[in-house]
Design an enzyme around this catalytic site. Structure first.
Site, short mmCIF file in Angstrom:
data_model
loop_
_atom_site.label_atom_id
_atom_site.label_comp_id
_atom_site.label_asym_id
_atom_site.label_seq_id
_atom_site.Cartn_x
_atom_site.Cartn_y
_atom_site.Cartn_z
N MET A 113 0.80 -1.07 0.32
CA MET A 113 0.29 -0.28 0.01
C MET A 113 0.87 1.10 -0.02
SD MET A 113 -3.51 1.14 0.24
CE MET A 113 -2.93 3.03 0.08
N ASN A 143 0.36 4.51 1.36
CA ASN A 143 0.51 5.44 1.59
C ASN A 143 2.01 6.56 1.73
OD1 ASN A 143 -1.49 4.06 3.64
ND2 ASN A 143 0.11 2.95 3.96
N HIS A 194 5.52 -0.41 -7.98
CA HIS A 194 5.47 0.69 -8.09
C HIS A 194 4.36 1.58 -7.10
CE1 HIS A 194 0.08 -0.44 -9.51
NE2 HIS A 194 0.31 -0.56 -7.47
N GLU A 195 4.79 0.80 -5.93
CA GLU A 195 3.85 1.84 -4.13
C GLU A 195 5.24 2.98 -4.60
OE1 GLU A 195 1.72 0.61 -3.38
OE2 GLU A 195 2.16 -1.77 -3.68
N GLU A 208 -4.64 3.21 -11.24
CA GLU A 208 -4.26 1.43 -10.70
C GLU A 208 -3.02 1.17 -12.47
OE1 GLU A 208 -2.87 0.66 -8.42
OE2 GLU A 208 -3.60 1.38 -6.47
N1 PHE Z 1 -2.62 0.41 -3.68
C1 PHE Z 1 -2.54 -0.24 -3.14
C2 PHE Z 1 -1.36 -0.74 -4.22
O1 PHE Z 1 -2.31 -1.40 -6.35
C3 PHE Z 1 -3.38 -1.96 -3.52
C4 PHE Z 1 -4.72 -1.84 -2.52
C5 PHE Z 1 -5.69 -1.80 -2.30
C6 PHE Z 1 -3.80 -2.60 -1.16
C7 PHE Z 1 -6.10 -1.96 -1.29
C8 PHE Z 1 -5.21 -2.52 -0.08
C9 PHE Z 1 -5.64 -1.99 -0.06
O2 PHE Z 1 -0.85 -0.40 -4.36
ZN ZN Z 2 -1.73 0.23 -7.22
#
Ligand code: PHE
Ligand code: ZN
Length: 854
Positions: free
Chosen positions: A260, A262, A294-295, A317
């Site tokens: 994730m 964040n 990706h993150e 995404e």
């Molecule tokens: N947004 C995250 C990603 O694509 C995926 C994710 C979605 C993680 C929902 C946790 C909950 O990198």
């Molecule tokens: Zn993502």
């Protein structure tokens, strides 16, 4: 507590109902007093009413919260608890909202909001988890700056942004970048860091850390290098620089997804960041590098520019998957990455797009947004961007992206904003192209050809089968990359992108000396199914001669499918010409080992089932399995005399390095070992198992032995060696089920659910077992129905613990309409049983209802 009864008529949300929030959130200050069962969260949020608001209802989302007190400008107020949150009468001028709530992180097994994983506090807020932390307008178009104070006795206490102060029992953080609540994060626990640093192109020093539980320090070095490469790549290719003094990554064991993004505090499933040669395979290393990238890339595509609402999820995404694929292609091998991605797309996205769960990359309705983190939103979302880049060309693509970052930095955007940037940068009208975002289903493109007097004509006819809620489809823009080869293998026309826009369309090529062999859909230039009458000898010709590496692999893959389909339908023997072509390729040391390994990897049994289904046959899983076994055995025998030499020639000596080159060689070596194991009683594999000093070779040997039912001793030894390493243990659980014979698969999986190390609370372990069950095609679909039953029972048991992971895994049933009426009846009964479970989560309810109603 103000949870709605989840089984009551679930609410549906629609894209067309979008309305902005009536208040600006100027700042957010949160104070956490940590305690496993009674964490107090105090929020101080400055709101100001928008002058032009259509709707000034003051509604804050909140779920599973105990409200202790609420104040406005220091005066206690009474809030009305309503379905999914609270309402309150508020002033018509700027005001300070304060609330105190209590939450129970230790009881949070859904892993959404603030929860505990092995004694460590951590959060997961995307998509709608922040509302389980405090009352808030939990929607991505509400962006604000966050200041966070954490009080507790954990040695390490982290949040987003930069640290602003810390002392005995407290730490404070401030994130200067306005962000939606879904990017909020907090982590606290006994953690150690693997440090690093990066100097950005404008000369700013950034501190980097990977935080792990004590004992995992030795598994961070690879992730740190991947992070640095990602930061550098985004500067070099997109001109994007990191924007805080600090970038933290934390590994947690219990996590629903991969990772994730964040802001400044990425949280990773430990399986997607921890790596060492002894415990991770080449495939793990490649995946970890890609997910870290990706993150990190989300910092710009997702965080600096975010989504207006969750219907726009593919805005961040699709683009970020596209960017991480570009990165992997640059770091490793472009054709290999493309082939791997297309294999994955066909395995995961095509069945979704062709079944009851089909939805467009930008859905228009949902009940539970967590159910839309799908292969369609992610992978097809990325394919759509790849097509756009092909249509406008590379220079225009980067020009448009530059405009996107200039125009929309700091905003919450839509697909319309995204396409407008391309229209403005290129002058091109993208209204027809936009159908890719709104129409579900995989287009079929039928190709026919004609040659006369030096002129070659290709005619394309496109159509898309109906999908739930979309009976009719309009023709789309399809970039079709085509090259022409002469019968002697020379390229007579280099790749050209033909833009299909009509239901039926022809293109001509003049001045050809003889009828060419077309190489169509090069690089897989669009996510479509090509239908073309052709011969196996032409496919073999392309496998040998195509100048486009993707299509060379594709020709071999199509050939492999034809051979298997003939074996299944007519009981034919494996095609001798194909076996000869494979033999020639495997023995050709001039060819890239990774490419040879890919050509040697047979299409999956599920892929054969899908192909049969597309051609109007009912797939018989057992027959598909038998054909696969016969084919592999025949291939092994054909190669018998060369296997020992090939095995020796492809063995990688010296210390293990997880690079693309070594990985390609080891992949080929592993394929050869598995063939050899069918003939030598497992001698070579046992030797490799005993001497391997890295997981790739240890695992390849174990898998080959277990598949041949000769791995009992090694499986035991593997358990003894690795029982304390939870990520390696996931491999051990999954492998036993993956290697089981069809009739033994469900029983093997069932036994493993009784193992002391099996757990419903750890999504990785649950997926290792149930994912492997669903992934063993002939085993899962065994006529007894035992596979279906076991999965359904476990999904029912998991639902009350972790709805999100349950709902995702329900998708294992999505292909049910492919099969015969007995199997359909069995699956239907299991789906109905799940749906009848009392207290079923909204997540699972939505998934199962969609599968049943289509
Ligand atoms: N947004 C995250 C990603 O694509 C995926 C994710 C979605 C993680 C929902 C946790 C909950 O990198
Ligand atoms: Zn993502």
């Amino acid at each position: 507590m103000n949870d709605a009864a989840p089984n009551a008529a679930p609410q549906t949300f629609y894209l067309k109902d979008y309305k902005p929030f009536g208040y600006e959130v100027e700042s957010v200050k949160l104070t956490f007093q940590l305690s496993p069962n009674a964490t107090k969260v105090h929020s101080a949020i400055r709101f100001s009413p928008k002058a032009d608001a259509e709707d000034n209802r003051f509604f804050l989302h909140g779920e599973q919260l105990s409200l202790i007190s609420a104040k406005i400008d220091g005066t206690p107020v009474t809030a009305r608890l309503v379905d999914g949150g609270l309402e309150c009468d508020v002033p018509r001028t700027s005001f300070l909202w304060e609330a105190e709530v209590e939450i129970d992180p230790a009881a949070n097994t859904a892993l959404e909001g603030l929860y505990m994983s092995k004694g460590m506090y951590c959060t997961q807020c995307e998509a709608e988890g922040f509302r389980k932390i405090t009352y808030y307008p939990d929607r991505p178009d509400v962006m604000s700056t966050f200041t966070v104070r954490i009080e507790g006795d954990e040695p390490v206490m982290l949040s987003n942004g930069n640290p602003t102060g810390a002392g005995e029992g407290w730490a404070e953080w401030h994130d200067p970048w306005p962000k939606p609540a879904y990017l909020f994060a907090l982590v606290a626990g006994d953690l150690v860091n693997h440090p690093g640093s990066f100097t950005t192109k404008s000369g700013k020093d950034v501190e980097l850390n990977i935080w792990v539980r004590p004992g995992d320090e030795g598994k961070c070095a690879f992730g740190m290098e991947a992070l640095k490469k990602s930061i550098k790549w985004d500067e070099d290719v997109y001109g994007l620089e990191y924007d805080l003094d600090l970038f933290n990554i934390v590994a947690v064991d219990d996590f629903n997804m991969g990772a994730m993004e964040n802001k400044g505090l990425n949280i990773f499933n430990s399986s997607c960041v921890l790596a060492s040669p002894e415990t991770s395979t080449d495939a793990n290393f490649e995946r970890i590098e890609a997910i870290i990238a990706h993150e990190y890339f989300h910092n710009w595509t997702g965080n600096r520019i975010t989504c207006r609402d969750w219907f726009q999820l593919c805005l961040k995404e699709g683009l970020t998957v596209f960017r991480d694929a570009q990165f992997t292609a640059d770091m490793r091998s472009e054709p290999v990455k493309r082939i791997e991605d297309v294999i994955a797309l066909r395995a995961r996205q095509f069945p979704e797009d062709g079944g009851p769960l089909a939805h467009p990359p930008r859905p228009e309705e949902f009940q539970e947004i967590n159910n839309f983190y799908t292969a369609t939103v992610y992978e097809k979302g990325a394919e759509v961007i790849g097509m756009l880049k092909r249509l406008v060309g590379d220079d225009n693509y980067y020009k448009a992206l530059k405009l996107y970052f200039e125009r929309h930095d700091g905003q919450a955007c839509t697909i319309e904003d995204w396409l407008k940037v391309f229209e403005d940068a290129t002058g091109r009208d993208l209204s027809q192209f936009k159908l890719w975002y709104s129409q579900a289903g995989t287009p079929r493109v039928k190709v026919s050809e004609d040659y006369a007097d030096g002129t070659y004509t290709l005619t394309f006819e496109q159509s898309t089968p109906p999908t739930p809620g979309q009976p009719e489809k309009a023709p789309r823009v399809i970039p079709m990359a085509v090259g022409l080869l002469s019968p002697n293998g020379d390229e007579v026309r280099a790749t050209e992108v033909l833009d299909l826009t009509e239901a039926k369309q022809s293109f001509t090529f003049e001045g050809l000396a003889s009828k060419p062999v077309p190489s169509i859909l090069r690089e897989f230039s669009a996510p479509v199914i090509l239908e073309r009458e052709t011969t196996n000898s032409e496919r073999a010709f392309l496998l040998a001669h195509d100048t486009d590496p993707f299509n060379r692999w594709e020709a071999g893959n199509a050939l492999a499918k034809e051979v298997r389909v003939a074996m299944v339908l007519d009981g034919a023997a494996p095609d001798a010409a194909y076996l000869d072509a494979l033999e020639k390729l495997v023995r050709d040391d001039e060819q890239d080992p990774a490419f040879r390994a890919l050509v040697l990897s047979p299409p999956s049994q599920s892929d054969i089932a899908q192909t049969l289904h597309e051609r109007g046959h009912t797939p018989d899983p057992q027959k598909i399995y038998d054909a696969a076994e016969t084919f592999t055995q025949t291939l092994a025998q054909q190669l018998e005399t060369s296997l020992p030499r090939l095995y020796a020639a492809t063995t990688v000596e010296g210390p293990y390095v997880p690079d693309a080159d070594g990985a390609g060689k080891r992949a080929l070596n592993g394929r050869i070992l598995s063939l050899l194991t069918r003939l030598d009683g497992g001698e070579q594999a046992a030797r490799q198992y005993a001497s391997a000093d890295n997981m790739t070779q240890q695992y390849a040997a174990l898998a080959a032995l277990m598949k041949a039912e000769k791995g009992e001793a090694q499986s035991k030894a593997f358990f003894e060696q690795w029982q304390d390493d939870r990520l390696v243990m996931d491999k051990w659980f999954a492998l036993q089920i993956a290697c089981a014979a069809p009739e033994a698969t469900a029983a093997t999986a069932k036994e493993l659910t009784q193992h002391p190390l099996f757990s419903m609370k750890n999504p990785n372990r649950f997926r290792a077992v149930m994912g492997a069950l669903a992934g063993n095609h002939a085993g899962f679909h065994h006529a007894s129905g035992a596979g279906y039953q076991l999965l359904a029972e476990n999904l029912i048991a998991l639902d009350s613990v972790n709805p999100q992971t349950t709902a995702r895994m329900c998708a294992a049933f999505q292909t049910w309409k492919r099969y015969d009426s007995e199997r359909q009846a069995q699956i239907q009964a299991e789906l109905e049983r799940i749906l009848a479970t009392s207290g079923l989560s909204r997540d699972t309810h939505e998934m199962v209802s969609r599968m049943l109603s289509a």
